[in-house]
Design an enzyme around this catalytic site. Structure first.
Site, PDB file in Angstrom:
ATOM      1  N   LYS A 104       0.802  -1.225   0.000  1.00  0.00           N
ATOM      2  CA  LYS A 104       0.000   0.000   0.000  1.00  0.00           C
ATOM      3  C   LYS A 104       0.837   1.279   0.000  1.00  0.00           C
ATOM      4  CE  LYS A 104      -4.554  -1.297   1.410  1.00  0.00           C
ATOM      5  NZ  LYS A 104      -4.465  -2.749   1.726  1.00  0.00           N
ATOM      6  N   GLU A 126      -9.767   7.489   2.821  1.00  0.00           N
ATOM      7  CA  GLU A 126     -10.704   6.579   3.462  1.00  0.00           C
ATOM      8  C   GLU A 126      -9.906   5.355   3.882  1.00  0.00           C
ATOM      9  OE1 GLU A 126      -9.882   6.401   0.346  1.00  0.00           O
ATOM     10  OE2 GLU A 126      -9.688   4.233   0.044  1.00  0.00           O
ATOM     11  N   SER A 395       1.391  -9.864  -0.805  1.00  0.00           N
ATOM     12  CA  SER A 395       1.119  -8.426  -0.762  1.00  0.00           C
ATOM     13  C   SER A 395       1.477  -7.785   0.572  1.00  0.00           C
ATOM     14  CB  SER A 395      -0.347  -8.151  -1.096  1.00  0.00           C
ATOM     15  OG  SER A 395      -1.202  -8.920  -0.271  1.00  0.00           O
TER      16      SER A 395
HETATM   17  C1  LIG Z   1      -5.236  -3.758   1.376  1.00  0.00           C
HETATM   18  C2  LIG Z   1      -4.570  -5.022   1.134  1.00  0.00           C
HETATM   19  C3  LIG Z   1      -4.956  -5.894   0.093  1.00  0.00           C
HETATM   20  C4  LIG Z   1      -6.138  -5.628  -0.795  1.00  0.00           C
HETATM   21  O1  LIG Z   1      -6.068  -4.502  -1.604  1.00  0.00           O
HETATM   22  P1  LIG Z   1      -5.752  -4.546  -3.149  1.00  0.00           P
HETATM   23  O2  LIG Z   1      -6.048  -3.171  -3.603  1.00  0.00           O
HETATM   24  O3  LIG Z   1      -6.691  -5.551  -3.771  1.00  0.00           O
HETATM   25  O4  LIG Z   1      -4.351  -4.937  -3.326  1.00  0.00           O
HETATM   26  C5  LIG Z   1      -4.227  -7.045  -0.110  1.00  0.00           C
HETATM   27  N1  LIG Z   1      -3.184  -7.370   0.698  1.00  0.00           N
HETATM   28  C6  LIG Z   1      -2.797  -6.582   1.703  1.00  0.00           C
HETATM   29  C7  LIG Z   1      -1.639  -7.005   2.543  1.00  0.00           C
HETATM   30  C8  LIG Z   1      -3.462  -5.386   1.958  1.00  0.00           C
HETATM   31  O5  LIG Z   1      -3.064  -4.604   2.967  1.00  0.00           O
END
Ligand SMILES: *Cc1c(COP(=O)(O)O)cnc(C)c1O
Length: 429
Positions: A104, A126, A395
């Site tokens: 993020k 948000e 992610s």
């Molecule tokens: C917020 C988040 C997501 C989901 O958001 P995307 O916009 O779909 O990437 C996925 N993994 C993590 C670790 C997050 O913090």
């Protein structure tokens, strides 16, 4: 720096494939905004258009990511996991090692830089689970901007640790007390703020959704993930992967890694949504995989939403707070319709199983969101061969999820610990 120049060009080219004149991706996307915000969007479009082709901006952005956030993140060969399944070779893209523990920050830093370029002094955002709020508060602190974060009261209760960090990082956190007191109400409230503040304020949207140009812009800032991963897999394995997996909430980490591989038709791209308690339960956030999302307009854009026949948004559910979202990036909705990205969903149970496998074979703790990508890959891997290469986008890191993970694993010792802590606090109070 020929390498960086190449990256800038690559980013622009791959993102170009995703951008149409009016912000539509097939049937999806567009811009449904209040009249009063038109100048704000025009300003963003003009600046985004300029920075997309601005090598200096891209290099400053890459330098900030390198020197502050820790990029490039590694691509780890998961040898023990590969051996465990005995089929495709598994590589893991380590967004968990990015500062604040997830992808993020790539977007929050990029948009905060853009805000400064536009002469803004304040950013607003948000947040649902709070992770985007923490990333925005972090970017604001680092770049010397003030920040206000809107969060549903209910979400604040569920994710108090993130509220704590946002405030400590110097952001103002405003509780949204109406509606379901969750993400969609926070989005409305952020827009309301922006209507009266856009002359000084930029709205840092957290995922590849919302009105044009936000989907394209967030995808652009996240494209760094795939640019690195493609380069890394070519160096490590000498060829492109056969499959790339990413979890899909709004779609930003998925588009971030998919973009670089998009032009290579042989590379299968798989988005994994939150199957929650399963299709039949109605408690999930699988807009595409379960075929239940229908075309609608909300939150400034047109996409597949989980809604009833009257266009009322359904309550969605996921063990992973970051995947618990009613809409989905219009770019992904279109790529799905065109068959370029496949979708599947992983249930909470599959996620908890996958998490234990990853922890114990690789010593990695993926976020519950990211574990959906692993679970999707593990389901497919039995049909793969030793000549296949899977890349899984991790992610984010899972230590933030300790409360949910301990609950999911029904860990009695953890429960007892929480009781003791709580008793200790009440004695002090
Ligand atoms: C917020 C988040 C997501 C989901 O958001 P995307 O916009 O779909 O990437 C996925 N993994 C993590 C670790 C997050 O913090």
């Amino acid at each position: 720096m020929p390498d960086k120049e190449k990256s800038a060009t690559t980013a622009s080219v791959t993102v170009d494939e995703f951008i149409s004149e009016n912000g539509y991706y097939g049937d999806y996307g567009g811009s449904f905004i209040p009249e009063i915000l038109v100048p704000a969007f025009e300003e963003i479009k003009a600046h985004f258009e300029a920075i997309r082709y601005d090598e200096d901006f891209w290099q400053q952005y890459r330098a900030l990511l390198t020197n502050y956030s820790g990029r490039p993140t590694p691509l780890t060969y998961a040898d023990r996991l590969t051996e465990h399944y005995g089929r495709a070779h598994i590589y893991i893209k380590r967004e968990d090692l990015n500062h604040t523990g997830a992808h993020k920050l790539n977007n929050a830093l990029g948009q905060a830089m853009l805000a400064k370029k536009m002469g803004k002094t304040r950013i607003i955002a948000e947040t649902g689970a709070g992770q985007h709020g923490v990333a925005t508060a972090t970017a604001a602190a680092k770049l010397g901007l003030s920040a206000t974060i809107y969060m549903g009261r209910e979400d604040m209760e569920r994710q108090y640790a993130n509220v704590f960090w946002m405030k400590r990082l110097g952001a103002e956190v405003i509780a949204v007390d109406y509606g379901s007191q969750t993400l969609k109400d926070a989005i409305n409230e952020t827009l309301r703020d922006w209507v009266s503040s856009f002359e000084t304020t930029h709205y840092v949207l957290g995922t590849a959704s919302g009105a044009h140009p936000f989907p394209a812009m967030v995808a652009f800032f996240q494209s760094v993930i795939g640019i690195e991963a493609k380069d890394q897999i070519l160096r490590a394995a000498g060829r492109l992967p056969s499959h790339v997996y990413a979890c899909v909430g709004g779609g930003s980490n998925a588009l971030g890694i998919f973009q670089a591989f998009y032009p290579h038709d042989d590379v299968k791209l798989i988005g994994v949504e939150a199957g929650g308690k399963g299709k039949e339960s109605g408690q999930h956030a699988a807009r595409i995989a379960y075929g239940e999302g229908t075309l609608g307009v909300a939150q400034g854009y047109k996409t597949l939403f989980l809604q009833n026949k009257d266009g009322q948004m359904n309550d969605t559910y996921s063990l992973a707070a970051g995947l618990d979202y009613v809409g989905v990036s219009p770019i992904l909705a279109d790529l799905s319709k065109r068959g370029r990205v496949q979708f599947s969903a992983a249930t909470d149970d599959e996620v908890i199983n996958a998490l234990q496998t990853v922890m114990q074979t690789e010593g990695l703790i993926p976020a519950l969101e990211s574990t959906h990508a692993f679970a999707g890959a593990f389901r497919d891997i039995v049909h793969s061969s030793k000549s296949d290469i899977f890349i899984i986008n991790m992610s984010g890191r899972g230590d933030k999820d300790i409360f949910n993970i301990a609950e999911g694993l029904q860990d009695e010792e953890w429960k007892a610990f929480i009781h003791r802590k709580s008793n200790q606090f009440s004695r002090q109070a």
